[in-house]
Design a protein around this motif. Structure first.
Motif, short mmCIF file in Angstrom:
data_model
loop_
_atom_site.label_atom_id
_atom_site.label_comp_id
_atom_site.label_asym_id
_atom_site.label_seq_id
_atom_site.Cartn_x
_atom_site.Cartn_y
_atom_site.Cartn_z
N PRO A 248 0.82 -1.23 0.00
CA PRO A 248 0.00 0.00 0.00
C PRO A 248 0.85 1.27 0.00
CG PRO A 248 -0.83 -1.57 1.61
CD PRO A 248 0.49 -2.09 1.16
N LEU A 249 1.93 1.26 0.77
CA LEU A 249 2.79 2.45 0.84
C LEU A 249 3.51 2.69 -0.48
CD1 LEU A 249 3.80 4.72 2.66
CD2 LEU A 249 5.65 3.20 3.43
N PHE A 250 3.91 1.63 -1.16
CA PHE A 250 4.55 1.76 -2.48
C PHE A 250 3.59 2.45 -3.46
CE2 PHE A 250 6.18 0.01 -6.56
CZ PHE A 250 7.51 0.38 -6.44
N ILE A 251 2.31 2.08 -3.38
CA ILE A 251 1.29 2.71 -4.23
C ILE A 251 1.15 4.19 -3.89
CG2 ILE A 251 -1.18 2.77 -4.72
CD1 ILE A 251 -1.14 -0.33 -4.32
N ARG A 252 1.07 4.49 -2.60
CA ARG A 252 0.88 5.88 -2.17
C ARG A 252 2.09 6.76 -2.50
NH1 ARG A 252 -3.47 6.44 1.41
NH2 ARG A 252 -4.28 4.46 2.26
N LYS A 253 3.29 6.18 -2.49
CA LYS A 253 4.51 6.95 -2.65
C LYS A 253 5.03 6.99 -4.09
CE LYS A 253 7.75 6.76 0.49
NZ LYS A 253 8.75 6.25 1.49
N ASP A 260 6.77 7.61 -12.78
CA ASP A 260 5.59 7.93 -13.59
C ASP A 260 4.56 6.81 -13.49
OD1 ASP A 260 7.02 10.18 -14.63
OD2 ASP A 260 8.00 8.84 -16.07
N TRP A 261 5.06 5.61 -13.26
CA TRP A 261 4.23 4.40 -13.41
C TRP A 261 4.84 3.32 -12.54
CZ3 TRP A 261 4.67 -0.56 -15.73
CH2 TRP A 261 3.51 -1.12 -16.24
N ILE A 262 4.06 2.45 -11.97
CA ILE A 262 4.58 1.35 -11.16
C ILE A 262 3.93 0.03 -11.55
CG2 ILE A 262 5.24 2.76 -9.17
CD1 ILE A 262 2.66 1.85 -7.78
N ASP A 263 4.65 -1.05 -11.28
CA ASP A 263 4.07 -2.37 -11.45
C ASP A 263 4.61 -3.32 -10.39
OD1 ASP A 263 6.59 -3.15 -12.28
OD2 ASP A 263 5.97 -3.80 -14.27
N PHE A 264 4.08 -4.52 -10.39
CA PHE A 264 4.40 -5.50 -9.36
C PHE A 264 4.69 -6.85 -9.99
CE2 PHE A 264 1.72 -2.28 -7.49
CZ PHE A 264 2.29 -2.05 -6.25
N GLY A 265 5.60 -7.56 -9.36
CA GLY A 265 5.80 -8.98 -9.62
C GLY A 265 5.62 -9.69 -8.29
N PHE A 266 5.78 -11.01 -8.28
CA PHE A 266 5.79 -11.68 -6.99
C PHE A 266 6.62 -12.94 -7.04
CE2 PHE A 266 1.83 -13.23 -9.06
CZ PHE A 266 1.99 -14.61 -8.96
N VAL A 297 -4.84 7.56 -4.43
CA VAL A 297 -4.04 8.11 -5.53
C VAL A 297 -4.91 8.49 -6.73
CG1 VAL A 297 -1.95 6.92 -4.82
CG2 VAL A 297 -3.48 5.80 -6.43
N GLY A 298 -6.01 7.80 -6.91
CA GLY A 298 -7.02 8.23 -7.87
C GLY A 298 -6.70 8.09 -9.33
N ASP A 299 -5.58 7.45 -9.71
CA ASP A 299 -5.26 7.32 -11.12
C ASP A 299 -4.69 5.93 -11.39
OD1 ASP A 299 -4.70 7.62 -13.77
OD2 ASP A 299 -3.19 9.20 -13.52
#
Length: 314
Positions: A248-253, A260-266, A297-299
């Protein structure tokens, strides 16, 4: 007449080439569905329609592509299946991804690669046997691309051909000179931060320094502004049991970190951890916290959330 079923349609079989550090050619960076050929022995034009890939394209169209079910690369909700031909024009290829080797300057806890290895793909043979003309996306992978000399030389060659290159980096080796090159000749750069805080980042990316990586992200942003380019600066977080609570903090920050853009792996330990080792109340609370972060974050267009969906977190 071929029967067409959409259940295992994988568009990468028709438009993507992945080459590993041994020169082996696949249709994706998960090395699927099997080895199609070797760039050290053949030209890519001769591989992209050989008997092996035609069989796998047929499997994809007929609902028999075995690697499809466990695939985490495709966002299957967005795939529009088509009845494709088994043979393509070379000009139809769109994405080239090249893994040059496992050499790296740090030691991430989840990484299975041998960071001390110095066995690298021959970039001269790659240049000889790959016509870059159709590719809209060219991506360099490692190890750490900026640690691997053949990867750096290939970046310079691609730039000399008027093409743009992308890479996934741990961010420690982005000098001012490389920030300039990336801003001028990159389509995107992925920084593998893997956390939202200094303590967790340095725990996961062993040998990295939080302040150095953030400074280097800023270097690239400044170079992009200086040259007014359209480089996309992206943040990547590989989710692990250790850093799961920082999603959640990674999303907020995102913006604060410079992305500009973020993504995730696992990591493959995470699904088991979520189902077997994490209390259902904790899992529910984490999911609600992620939902709250996304709402704040809304976007959502600035994020790729497919891997979080696969984990049942969004």
């Amino acid at each position: 007449m071929r029967l067409f079923r959409k259940e295992t349609f994988c568009p990468r079989l028709w438009d993507e080439i992945y080459i590993n550090d041994h020169g082996e050619v696949f249709s994706c960076c998960h090395e699927g569905p099997e080895v199609l050929g070797n760039i050290l022995e053949e030209r890519i034009e001769d591989i992209c329609n050989n008997d092996v890939i035609q069989r796998r394209r047929k499997d994809s169209l007929n609902g028999r592509l075995r690697c499809y079910r466990q695939c985490t690369l495709l966002d299957k909700s967005k795939i529009v299946a088509e009845d494709k031909p088994l043979v393509i024009q070379y000009s139809e290829l769109k994405r080239l991804k090249v893994m040059f080797g496992e050499g790296c300057n740090i030691d991430c806890v989840m990484c299975q690669q041998d960071g001390k290895s110095r066995d690298y793909l021959d970039h001269e043979k790659l240049i000889e046997n790959v016509d870059l003309s159709p590719f809209e996306l060219i991506e360099i992978q490692g190890g750490e691309p900026l640690f691997i000399k053949p990867a750096r030389l290939f970046f310079d060659f691609v730039a000399s051909q008027g093409k743009k290159t992308s890479m996934l980096t741990n961010g420690m080796l982005v000098t001012e000179r490389w920030a300039e090159k990336i801003a001028l000749h990159g389509s995107f750069i992925h920084f593998s931060l893997n956390a939202a805080t200094k303590e967790m980042h340095e725990r996961i990316n062993r040998g990295s320094r939080w302040e150095v990586v953030l400074r280097n992200i800023q270097r690239v942003r400044e170079a992009r502004e200086k040259h007014s380019t359209d480089l996309s600066i992206r943040g990547h977080m590989t989710v692990l049991p250790q850093n799961l609570q920082e999603v959640p903090l990674f999303i907020r920050k995102r913006q604060e970190l410079g992305f500009d853009w973020i993504d995730f792996g696992f990591d493959y330990s995470v699904p088991k951890y979520l189902q077997a080792d994490m209390k259902s109340s904790e899992r529910k609370a984490l999911k609600e916290e992620i939902a709250g972060a996304l709402q704040s974050v809304g976007d959502p267009s600035r994020m790729e959330l497919n891997r979080l969906r696969l984990l049942g977190l969004v």
